[in-house]
Design an enzyme around this catalytic site. Structure first.
Site, PDB file in Angstrom:
ATOM      1  N   ALA A   6     -10.178  11.333 -19.407  1.00 31.20           N
ATOM      2  CA  ALA A   6      -9.466  11.515 -20.693  1.00 31.20           C
ATOM      3  C   ALA A   6      -7.903  11.626 -20.707  1.00 31.20           C
ATOM      4  O   ALA A   6      -7.380  13.111 -20.240  1.00 31.20           O
ATOM      5  CB  ALA A   6     -10.371  12.777 -21.427  1.00 31.20           C
ATOM      6  N   CYS A   7      -7.224  11.724 -21.719  1.00 29.89           N
ATOM      7  CA  CYS A   7      -5.767  12.349 -21.676  1.00 29.89           C
ATOM      8  C   CYS A   7      -4.665  11.775 -20.835  1.00 29.89           C
ATOM      9  O   CYS A   7      -5.086  10.926 -20.043  1.00 29.89           O
ATOM     10  CB  CYS A   7      -5.814  13.247 -22.207  1.00 29.89           C
ATOM     11  SG  CYS A   7      -4.000  13.384 -23.273  1.00 29.89           S
TER      12      CYS A   7
END
Length: 560
Positions: A295-296
């Site tokens: 994520a990210c």
């Protein structure tokens, strides 16, 4: 003849800053320089300035006579109280505020400043306008009502909260009641154990929650910018528990919060550490392959890891890759980045290297200024003017549980946004190997948020096109965090999807179909198809080489 549906309106970013801004930083002197430039422009164009001042005077005259020429944005909660419309004094005050904002923006748009200077000026004018909103004063009708209802105690409590934040929260309004949560008790409470630890990470294996489990494990790689338990908040929206209950063996990385002595940790250091974690997952489960989820900035990490494995001809170790709100294509044009020239970028690198780390509180401030009305002035009113405690909200608690970035990784991320290296083969080198994402032929599942102000959805879409293999892209109707925390049962959840990924995000958006519900079940079906056969659940955590140590959530998560 087939019925033609009207094209959707393409969503545009609602804020001027994003992840790039937070990494680079935004210096106060750059904003002051823009303000000075606006003042000098007013002197250089006296006729232009006088014309707009006269226009503002005429509009204020109409307002004083009771005219209401300006409409409030119906989605702006600041002026929801009916007093702003029904009380003549407040109605005139609101209209004067809107007239001033409109005329200032009109002055900027019609000035002889360069295009870039106009964008900078509009950005500063927006920040200034939000700060000077009449709702941010004690004349706010909500504040006055609370003052009378409490006999003045709300003002006393508000002053106490202000003093507390000045002393212990860097002068920023507190966003959450920190006494309501405890990591390991009501957050990050899913049973499991640390089964591996190196200098950069702890690897957590979670206790199975199903009678049968799939052979291929899932390794969650969180962003280095935040702590890992965004995937394991309260039980009703724990992504970890959702995977476990549906037979997916789940591991998660908990990054260590770096200190000054760790300044040399760069992207290669994190990729190497993640590769070690992947090998431990394989050794414990006996599976030849591992599914990755990032994520990210964790998405950037797993992309670099796969590129590294591909260069070593070991990509077969990865069964699938899930990217959540992740940027691989870092080209984002925002007004805030017009402040970031070469000198600013080098200064940001130099400051973090001298300190050894980039303090998470500094990044948190920039993230807050991305949406000041929601993340600053909203709490200014609640905490200080109304004298109330901030809410007890698990996401905000996690968001305020700040971490640091080591200087080398901070520099790597600045270079990533500056050069956009993953868009061409060999543009990025990790662990001594050049990365070519088109040769990464692992199937990928990509999720973006339509209201994401940190990683804009169109950049996430372009990122999905950089990798090879079969690709699936879903656009959630949420922001950066809510796109991840999207469990089934949310009545407001919807998403867009089109199985044809064109080169243009706009074309994809207009062709995509809307679906009700969460994307989690779609991901679950997708990951299960790529997780091998099911077998009886093995309840024991770890193995002889990697025995279970501390109980989840481990020790690194508690490091301040």
């Amino acid at each position: 003849m087939r019925k033609q549906h009207p094209p959707r309106t393409l969503p545009t970013p609602t804020v001027a800053m994003n992840a790039q801004s937070a990494i680079v930083g935004l210096r106060g002197k750059d904003l002051l320089s823009t303000l000075r430039g606006m003042a000098f422009q007013g002197l250089r164009q006296p006729v232009h300035s006088a014309r707009h001042l006269l226009a503002l005077g005429g509009q204020l005259g109409r307002v004083l006579l009771g005219d209401t020429p300006y409409k409030v944005n119906p989605h702006d909660p600041r002026f929801a109280d009916p007093t702003w419309q029904l009380n003549p004094f407040y109605r005139r005050g609101l209209q004067a505020y809107l007239a001033w904002q409109k005329q200032l923006n009109s002055w900027i748009d019609e000035s002889q400043m360069s295009a870039d200077d106009r964008i900078r000026a509009r950005f500063v004018a927006t920040l200034l306008g939000d700060a000077l909103s009449p709702t941010n004063t004690l004349l706010n009708p909500l504040a006055l009502k609370e003052l009378f209802n409490t006999g003045g105690s709300s003002l006393a409590k508000g002053l106490g909260h202000l003093l507390e934040d000045l002393l212990h929260n860097d002068g920023m309004p507190s966003q959450v009641s920190k006494q309501a949560f405890e990591v390991g008790r009501n957050l990050a409470a899913t049973p499991g154990a640390v089964v591996f630890r190196n200098e950069l990470l702890e690897l957590i294996q979670y206790q199975p929650m199903s009678e049968k489990q799939y052979a291929t494990p899932l390794l969650i790689v969180p962003p280095q910018i935040n702590k890992f338990y965004i995937f394991d908040l309260s039980r009703d929206r724990s992504f970890v528990q959702y995977a476990l209950k549906n037979g997916v063996q789940t591991f998660a990385i908990s990054w260590r919060n770096p200190q000054t002595r760790h300044r040399e940790w760069g992207l290669s250091s994190y990729v190497q550490a993640a590769e070690e974690a992947l090998e431990v997952c394989r050794a414990i489960t006996g599976s030849k392959q591992v599914s990755l989820l990032g994520a990210c900035a964790g998405g950037l990490t797993i992309a670099a890891l796969q590129g590294h494995l591909q260069a070593k001809r070991q990509l077969r170790k990865v069964a699938s890759a899930t990217y959540l709100v992740s940027l691989l294509d870092s080209q984002i044009d925002t007004p805030a980045m017009l402040f970031a020239d070469e000198q600013t970028l080098e200064a940001a690198k130099r400051r973090s290297y001298q300190a050894g780390v980039l303090d998470g509180r500094d990044m948190a401030k920039v993230f807050a200024w991305m949406r000041p009305n929601d993340l600053i002035w909203n709490y200014w009113v609640n905490n200080y003017l109304l004298g109330k405690q901030p809410p007890a909200f698990d996401i905000l608690y996690w968001n305020n549980d700040n971490t640091r970035l080591p200087a080398a990784l901070h520099g790597d991320l600045i270079d990533f946004f500056k050069h956009n290296p993953l868009t061409h083969a060999g543009g990025l080198e990790v662990c001594g190997t050049p990365i070519d994402l088109q040769k990464v032929t692992v199937d990928s599942f990509n999720v973006a948020g339509i209201n994401d102000h940190i990683t804009p959805w169109d950049a996430v879409y372009r990122s999905a096109l950089l990798v090879g293999g079969s690709r699936r892209f879903i656009l959630s109707n949420s922001g950066h965090i809510q796109s991840i925390l999207n469990p089934p049962g949310n009545p407001k959840a919807t998403y867009l999807e089109s199985h044809k990924l064109s080169g243009d995000p706009r074309a994809w958006y207009h062709d995509a179909k809307k679906h009700d519900g969460s994307w989690w079940p779609q991901w679950l079906s997708w990951i299960q198809e790529r997780s091998g056969e099911q077998h009886a659940t093995q309840m024991e955590l770890g193995n002889l080489q990697h025995p279970a140590m501390e109980a989840a959530p481990g020790t690194y998560v508690h490091v301040r």
